[in-house]
Scaffold this motif. Structure first.
Motif, PDB file in Angstrom:
ATOM      1  N   LEU A  55       0.820  -1.213   0.000  1.00 29.52           N
ATOM      2  CA  LEU A  55       0.000   0.000   0.000  1.00 29.52           C
ATOM      3  C   LEU A  55       0.853   1.262   0.000  1.00 29.52           C
ATOM      4  N   GLY A  56       1.963   1.241   0.744  1.00 25.23           N
ATOM      5  CA  GLY A  56       2.816   2.429   0.832  1.00 25.23           C
ATOM      6  C   GLY A  56       3.729   2.593  -0.365  1.00 25.23           C
ATOM      7  N   ILE A  57       4.711   1.699  -0.491  1.00 28.10           N
ATOM      8  CA  ILE A  57       5.700   1.802  -1.577  1.00 28.10           C
ATOM      9  C   ILE A  57       5.099   1.466  -2.929  1.00 28.10           C
ATOM     10  N   GLY A  58       4.153   0.526  -2.953  1.00 22.38           N
ATOM     11  CA  GLY A  58       3.612   0.068  -4.233  1.00 22.38           C
ATOM     12  C   GLY A  58       2.439   0.853  -4.772  1.00 22.38           C
ATOM     13  N   THR A  59       1.761   1.631  -3.927  1.00 20.68           N
ATOM     14  CA  THR A  59       0.573   2.353  -4.389  1.00 20.68           C
ATOM     15  C   THR A  59       0.624   3.847  -4.080  1.00 20.68           C
ATOM     16  N   VAL A  60       0.724   4.196  -2.803  1.00 20.35           N
ATOM     17  CA  VAL A  60       0.698   5.616  -2.415  1.00 20.35           C
ATOM     18  C   VAL A  60       1.869   6.378  -3.024  1.00 20.35           C
ATOM     19  N   LEU A  61       3.086   5.848  -2.895  1.00 18.08           N
ATOM     20  CA  LEU A  61       4.264   6.542  -3.419  1.00 18.08           C
ATOM     21  C   LEU A  61       4.191   6.803  -4.911  1.00 18.08           C
ATOM     22  N   PRO A  62       3.923   5.783  -5.756  1.00 18.63           N
ATOM     23  CA  PRO A  62       3.866   6.077  -7.197  1.00 18.63           C
ATOM     24  C   PRO A  62       2.715   6.979  -7.592  1.00 18.63           C
ATOM     25  N   LEU A  63       1.576   6.890  -6.889  1.00 18.30           N
ATOM     26  CA  LEU A  63       0.453   7.769  -7.224  1.00 18.30           C
ATOM     27  C   LEU A  63       0.796   9.231  -6.947  1.00 18.30           C
ATOM     28  N   VAL A  64       1.385   9.479  -5.783  1.00 19.67           N
ATOM     29  CA  VAL A  64       1.781  10.843  -5.437  1.00 19.67           C
ATOM     30  C   VAL A  64       2.871  11.334  -6.379  1.00 19.67           C
ATOM     31  N   ALA A  65       3.857  10.481  -6.640  1.00 18.66           N
ATOM     32  CA  ALA A  65       4.948  10.864  -7.545  1.00 18.66           C
ATOM     33  C   ALA A  65       4.431  11.127  -8.957  1.00 18.66           C
ATOM     34  N   LEU A  66       3.405  10.380  -9.374  1.00 21.52           N
ATOM     35  CA  LEU A  66       2.800  10.585 -10.690  1.00 21.52           C
ATOM     36  C   LEU A  66       2.204  11.984 -10.790  1.00 21.52           C
ATOM     37  N   ILE A  67       1.441  12.371  -9.786  1.00 20.70           N
ATOM     38  CA  ILE A  67       0.801  13.687  -9.813  1.00 20.70           C
ATOM     39  C   ILE A  67       1.841  14.801  -9.722  1.00 20.70           C
ATOM     40  N   CYS A  68       2.840  14.603  -8.865  1.00 21.30           N
ATOM     41  CA  CYS A  68       3.871  15.632  -8.708  1.00 21.30           C
ATOM     42  C   CYS A  68       4.794  15.695  -9.927  1.00 21.30           C
ATOM     43  N   GLY A  69       5.176  14.545 -10.441  1.00 19.96           N
ATOM     44  CA  GLY A  69       6.097  14.513 -11.579  1.00 19.96           C
ATOM     45  C   GLY A  69       5.493  15.074 -12.847  1.00 19.96           C
ATOM     46  N   THR A  70       4.277  14.621 -13.171  1.00 18.28           N
ATOM     47  CA  THR A  70       3.630  15.138 -14.379  1.00 18.28           C
ATOM     48  C   THR A  70       3.149  16.564 -14.176  1.00 18.28           C
ATOM     49  N   GLY A  71       2.661  16.867 -12.969  1.00 15.69           N
ATOM     50  CA  GLY A  71       2.145  18.202 -12.706  1.00 15.69           C
ATOM     51  C   GLY A  71       3.197  19.286 -12.723  1.00 15.69           C
ATOM     52  N   ALA A  72       4.466  18.897 -12.546  1.00 14.99           N
ATOM     53  CA  ALA A  72       5.539  19.888 -12.525  1.00 14.99           C
ATOM     54  C   ALA A  72       5.762  20.541 -13.876  1.00 14.99           C
ATOM     55  N   ILE A  73       5.342  19.861 -14.970  1.00 16.99           N
ATOM     56  CA  ILE A  73       5.618  20.433 -16.293  1.00 16.99           C
ATOM     57  C   ILE A  73       4.534  20.155 -17.325  1.00 16.99           C
ATOM     58  N   ALA A  74       3.764  19.080 -17.168  1.00 19.73           N
ATOM     59  CA  ALA A  74       2.793  18.692 -18.193  1.00 19.73           C
ATOM     60  C   ALA A  74       1.745  19.771 -18.437  1.00 19.73           C
ATOM     61  N   THR A  75       1.292  20.431 -17.382  1.00 21.94           N
ATOM     62  CA  THR A  75       0.268  21.467 -17.526  1.00 21.94           C
ATOM     63  C   THR A  75       0.771  22.624 -18.379  1.00 21.94           C
ATOM     64  N   GLU A  76       2.023  23.016 -18.183  1.00 22.89           N
ATOM     65  CA  GLU A  76       2.601  24.118 -18.965  1.00 22.89           C
ATOM     66  C   GLU A  76       2.719  23.753 -20.434  1.00 22.89           C
ATOM     67  N   ILE A  77       3.011  22.487 -20.702  1.00 22.14           N
ATOM     68  CA  ILE A  77       3.122  22.039 -22.086  1.00 22.14           C
ATOM     69  C   ILE A  77       1.745  21.976 -22.726  1.00 22.14           C
ATOM     70  N   ASP A  78       0.756  21.486 -21.981  1.00 23.71           N
ATOM     71  CA  ASP A  78      -0.595  21.348 -22.523  1.00 23.71           C
ATOM     72  C   ASP A  78      -1.228  22.691 -22.860  1.00 23.71           C
ATOM     73  N   ASP A  79      -1.052  23.681 -21.983  1.00 23.72           N
ATOM     74  CA  ASP A  79      -1.695  24.979 -22.245  1.00 23.72           C
ATOM     75  C   ASP A  79      -0.822  25.935 -23.057  1.00 23.72           C
ATOM     76  N   GLY A  80       0.395  25.488 -23.400  1.00 24.65           N
ATOM     77  CA  GLY A  80       1.270  26.289 -24.250  1.00 24.65           C
ATOM     78  C   GLY A  80       2.085  27.329 -23.527  1.00 24.65           C
ATOM     79  N   SER A  81       1.903  27.453 -22.220  1.00 23.42           N
ATOM     80  CA  SER A  81       2.645  28.469 -21.473  1.00 23.42           C
ATOM     81  C   SER A  81       4.130  28.134 -21.352  1.00 23.42           C
ATOM     82  N   VAL A  82       4.493  26.920 -21.705  1.00 20.10           N
ATOM     83  CA  VAL A  82       5.896  26.541 -21.633  1.00 20.10           C
ATOM     84  C   VAL A  82       6.756  27.362 -22.592  1.00 20.10           C
ATOM     85  N   VAL A  83       6.128  27.912 -23.658  1.00 18.08           N
ATOM     86  CA  VAL A  83       6.894  28.696 -24.628  1.00 18.08           C
ATOM     87  C   VAL A  83       7.504  29.935 -23.982  1.00 18.08           C
ATOM     88  N   TYR A  84       6.820  30.492 -22.977  1.00 21.74           N
ATOM     89  CA  TYR A  84       7.364  31.670 -22.296  1.00 21.74           C
ATOM     90  C   TYR A  84       8.595  31.288 -21.488  1.00 21.74           C
TER      91      TYR A  84
END
Length: 239
Positions: A55-84
């Motif tokens: 539950l900890g290492i196999g589920t909670v950790l990757p789920l949180v890391a998924l949101i943090c890892g993708t959220g750190a840059i994916a949103t900027e790429i999707d909305d185009g603000s990364v160009v700035y």
């Protein structure tokens, strides 16, 4: 590392609303740990480590890391603000490294610390298990964050792809299917904890040299290819 990028990324990634939603994931782990401790004060150490590993290492950790890892840059790429950001005289490696540090910080705050607290609840402070799972979660956060940051750069469906990976591979296949476990970040992380803990308290499907080497390789290659992918983006936001 760029402080301005770090501050802006942190503000977007860990905004009060998102932080509240993200907190629900580790709260489930802490609630389960508290429930098990309350209902079964004599819970065996091997049963406790199984809960922490799955539950900890196999589920909670990757789920949180998924949101943090993708959220750190994916949103900027999707909305185009990364160009700035790309238009600024800042090296692509600096951008990726900064995003990575913020993603790891988020994973530590919302996964590593709760997993450590869950270990304290289940086994108490007198066992090497607590330190072992803290270390396992930390090295796992380093690997997962790089992997999911790369995913956020290479696809617009990073969260969906990452969620399928976490639920199918890490939570099911990588945690239970012999052979496939050798290709699981969960098992690589546990191999480090197995070395830290007392003999036999934590079991991993791979040895420490293999697990540590593969974790390092995933982190380095993930960051390297994220930089290369970011370099391929044009100032028009085309991919």
């Amino acid at each position: 590392m760029n402080r301005t990028i770090a501050r802006l990324t942190m503000r977007g990634l860990l905004s009060p609303r998102r932080l509240l939603l993200l907190s629900l994931i580790p709260l489930v782990l802490l609630a389960v740990a508290g429930l098990l401790r309350g209902l079964a004060s004599g819970l065996a150490i091997d049963e406790s480590t199984t809960v922490l590993a799955t539950l900890g290492i196999g589920t909670v950790l990757p789920l949180v890391a998924l949101i943090c890892g993708t959220g750190a840059i994916a949103t900027e790429i999707d909305d185009g603000s990364v160009v700035y950001l790309l238009a600024k005289p800042i090296g692509r490696p600096t951008i990726i490294l900064t995003k990575y540090v913020v993603a790891v910080f988020g994973a530590v705050l919302l996964a590593v610390i709760p997993i450590t607290l869950a270990a304290l609840i289940l086994v108490g402070a007198d066992k090497g298990v607590v330190l072992a799972f803290a270390v396992s979660a930390l090295v796992g956060a380093l690997g997962y964050s790089a992997l999911f940051l790369l995913l956020g750069v290479v696809t617009r469906h990073a969260v969906v792809v990452g969620l399928l990976y976490v639920l199918i591979w890490e939570s099911f296949v990588g945690g239970a299917v012999p052979g496939a476990q050798a290709l699981s970040v969960q098992q690589w992380s546990l191999s480090v904890g197995e070395k830290v803990a007392d003999d036999g308290l934590i079991s991993a499907a791979v040895s420490l040299p293999v697990g540590a080497s593969l974790l390092t390789a995933v982190a380095l290659f993930g960051l390297y290819f994220a930089v290369q992918r970011l370099r391929s983006l044009t100032l028009a936001g085309e991919q």
